[in-house]
Design an enzyme around this catalytic site. Structure first.
Site, PDB file in Angstrom:
ATOM      1  N   GLU A   1       0.665  -1.143  -0.088  1.00 14.86           N
ATOM      2  CA  GLU A   1       0.013  -0.165   0.035  1.00 14.86           C
ATOM      3  C   GLU A   1       0.812   1.150  -0.045  1.00 14.86           C
ATOM      4  OE1 GLU A   1      -1.812  -0.489   3.668  1.00 14.86           O
ATOM      5  OE2 GLU A   1      -3.364  -1.788   3.018  1.00 14.86           O
ATOM      6  N   PRO A   2       1.687   1.577  -1.092  1.00 16.13           N
ATOM      7  CA  PRO A   2       2.469   2.606  -0.942  1.00 16.13           C
ATOM      8  C   PRO A   2       1.886   3.846  -1.322  1.00 16.13           C
ATOM      9  CG  PRO A   2       2.610   1.931  -3.090  1.00 16.13           C
ATOM     10  CD  PRO A   2       1.844   0.751  -2.183  1.00 16.13           C
ATOM     11  N   GLY A   3       2.158   4.993  -0.650  1.00 21.34           N
ATOM     12  CA  GLY A   3       1.529   6.175  -1.002  1.00 21.34           C
ATOM     13  C   GLY A   3       2.777   7.346  -1.220  1.00 21.34           C
ATOM     14  N   ARG A   4       3.282   7.607  -0.254  1.00 21.04           N
ATOM     15  CA  ARG A   4       4.405   8.742  -0.366  1.00 21.04           C
ATOM     16  C   ARG A   4       5.569   8.383  -1.431  1.00 21.04           C
ATOM     17  NH1 ARG A   4       5.747  11.830   4.081  1.00 21.04           N
ATOM     18  NH2 ARG A   4       4.800  10.215   5.275  1.00 21.04           N
TER      19      ARG A   4
ATOM     20  N   CYS B   1      -1.984  33.686   9.760  1.00 17.21           N
ATOM     21  CA  CYS B   1      -1.815  34.155  10.903  1.00 17.21           C
ATOM     22  C   CYS B   1      -1.640  33.147  12.183  1.00 17.21           C
ATOM     23  CB  CYS B   1      -3.041  34.878  11.177  1.00 17.21           C
ATOM     24  SG  CYS B   1      -3.257  36.304   9.978  1.00 17.21           S
ATOM     25  N   GLU B   2      -0.405  32.723  11.804  1.00 19.35           N
ATOM     26  CA  GLU B   2       0.064  31.675  12.918  1.00 19.35           C
ATOM     27  C   GLU B   2       1.658  31.549  13.015  1.00 19.35           C
ATOM     28  OE1 GLU B   2      -1.737  29.182  14.862  1.00 19.35           O
ATOM     29  OE2 GLU B   2      -3.516  29.299  13.792  1.00 19.35           O
TER      30      GLU B   2
ATOM     31  N   TYR C   1       0.903  13.993   0.639  1.00 16.41           N
ATOM     32  CA  TYR C   1       0.644  14.948   1.866  1.00 16.41           C
ATOM     33  C   TYR C   1       0.612  16.270   1.649  1.00 16.41           C
ATOM     34  CZ  TYR C   1       0.609   9.837   3.111  1.00 16.41           C
ATOM     35  OH  TYR C   1       0.368   8.416   3.526  1.00 16.41           O
TER      36      TYR C   1
END
Ligand SMILES: *Cc1c(COP(=O)(O)O)cnc(C)c1O
Length: 454
Positions: A315-318, A384-385, A413
């Protein structure tokens, strides 16, 4: 060891000799699809300057060539390449983890390469099916599946539910009974190995919410087997993300195989072995991060599995999309205080949250190289953080307002974790294919921001 330490940038790298994307190493030569030609940075054969001008910023840009190369690397390594269309696959199954990037154009491309899907919500199931990914290659994980989501997945005949708790199993059994179907399930076990990655993206240790303890597995399977509407078909593990060594995968697999032996002794035979995803990518050049290629992972793991009559799922994503995408952003202003120099850009933590959320490191390089001297800067967004930054204490050639910067390794992501915080519309997304490019997601509008509000 403080796991955060691995993600902090304290080392300074010159920008020449730039390379990234270990997944793109083929035949020992380094191939990249975001490279300089002269002073200009290109995506395949398209100058990024041109894309910035045409589509505006912030902008996600993907390379089709990289995506195809990466999914094929998995297909070749794990045998999913032969399993085209809706036929039951003969080799392994490569189920792309949608949460890394769920743009329909990317999913359609991966589907055409024979990929399945690893989903964690009903919404992801909807996207996967819509993109033409066959249900027979869809596996469904996640600790909080609702009754509606379970019913939807049953109706679509997915390959299996990767069950994360006793109570979830009971719910699946109930929902399956109501819909008159048998639910195919695998137990997600927690092999309790340390994947040596960031704690937020580490899952396979006892202290995390994922999976079930190995010692409870037998009881779980015995119970599942007695349930009327459940068919026990597999076992699942996924130990974390951005894992840059083979050893944790191998340790976990050895534990799972030992468990499977015990299960067999009790008459429980499984068909599917789902090894999860989690292979890392190279976010920074230099020593340190050298994640293995899919082929190396397969070479280490598959011999242990051989001859057991199991279909392997990964199940690869990245590692499929991470280095296939970049975030283009334009410098708005510079600002200097007695303590710091800031480069204020038009992409913020709402567009790419990884630096703020995990302290993750992304290379940031100029779209047009300059000969200006390097300065130590914080690259910050408009949100604004104080936690809104893309890089802190980064040495890079001085940037002028109006110039474009390219944030590398932003394909996974990135967009999928983006939000409208501070009422900022979503960035646009573009796919480059050789010398061509096309919009694969329109930039959000102010109207989109209030859509659905009553
Ligand atoms: C997130 C996730 C993946 C993908 O992880 P990557 O690190 O992106 O490869 C695979 N399986 C499950 C169950 C996940 O939650």
């Amino acid at each position: 060891m403080n796991p955060h330490a691995r993600f902090e940038c304290r080392r300074l790298y010159p920008l020449i000799f730039f390379d990234f994307g270990v997944q793109t190493v083929l035949n020992k030569s380094i191939m990249h699809d975001f490279i300089y030609r002269g002073a200009d940075l290109y995506a395949e054969d398209v100058p990024l300057e041109e894309l910035g001008r045409e589509y505006g910023t912030p902008l996600y840009v993907y390379s089709k060539r990289t995506l195809v190369r990466h999914i094929r690397a998995y297909g070749d390594a794990f045998g999913g390449a032969q399993s085209h269309g809706d036929q039951p696959p003969t080799g392994g199954i490569v189920s792309f983890a949608l949460k890394a990037n769920s743009n329909g154009a990317i999913l359609r491309l991966l589907a055409s390469e024979g990929a399945g899907a690893d989903i964690v919500s009903g919404g992801e199931l909807f996207r996967a099916l819509r993109a033409g990914i066959p249900a027979s290659k869809i596996v469904y994980a996640g600790v909080g599946k609702t009754a509606d989501e379970i019913a939807y997945a049953l109706k679509k005949n997915i390959l299996m539910f990767n069950v994360e708790s006793d109570e979830e199993l009971e719910k699946i059994n109930r929902v399956a009974g109501m819909t008159g179907r048998k639910a195919p399930v695998a137990l997600r076990v927690n092999p309790d190995v340390d994947p040596l990655t960031h704690p937020y993206i580490s899952t396979g240790m006892k202290k995390y919410k994922f999976g079930m303890p190995m010692e409870d597995a037998l009881e779980f399977y015995m119970k599942a087997r007695r349930m009327e509407n459940i068919e026990v078909v597999g076992i699942h593990e996924h130990i974390g993300s951005q894992i840059t060594q083979v050893a944790p995968f191998r340790d976990a697999l050895e534990k799972v195989l030992a468990l499977m032996e015990r299960l067999r002794g009790s008459g429980i035979k499984l068909r599917y072995l789902d090894l999860g995803g989690g292979l890392g990518i190279r976010y920074r050049r230099g020593e340190g991060e050298k994640p293995p290629l899919p082929a190396a992972l397969a070479k280490s793991l598959l011999p242990l599995v051989k001859g057991r009559g199991l279909t392997v799922i990964v199940e690869p994503g990245r590692s499929v999309v991470g280095n296939a995408g970049v975030l283009l952003t334009r410098c708005l202003y510079r600002k200097k205080t007695s303590r710091k120099r800031f480069v204020i850009v038009d992409a913020g933590m709402n567009d790419l949250i990884r630096p703020s959320l995990y302290g993750a490191y992304h290379e940031i390089i100029p779209v047009r190289k300059s000969r200006r001297a390097a300065l130590k800067v914080d690259v910050v967004g408009p949100i604004c953080e104080s936690g809104d930054f893309l890089a802190t204490d980064r040495r890079m050639p001085a940037v002028m307002p109006g110039e474009l910067l390219c944030v590398l390794g932003a394909g996974a992501y990135g967009f999928s974790m983006s939000s409208n915080y501070n009422s900022r519309p979503h960035p646009a997304e573009v796919m480059v294919d050789g010398g061509e490019h096309r919009l694969i997601r329109k930039r959000g509008t102010y109207r989109d921001l209030v859509r659905g509000e009553l």
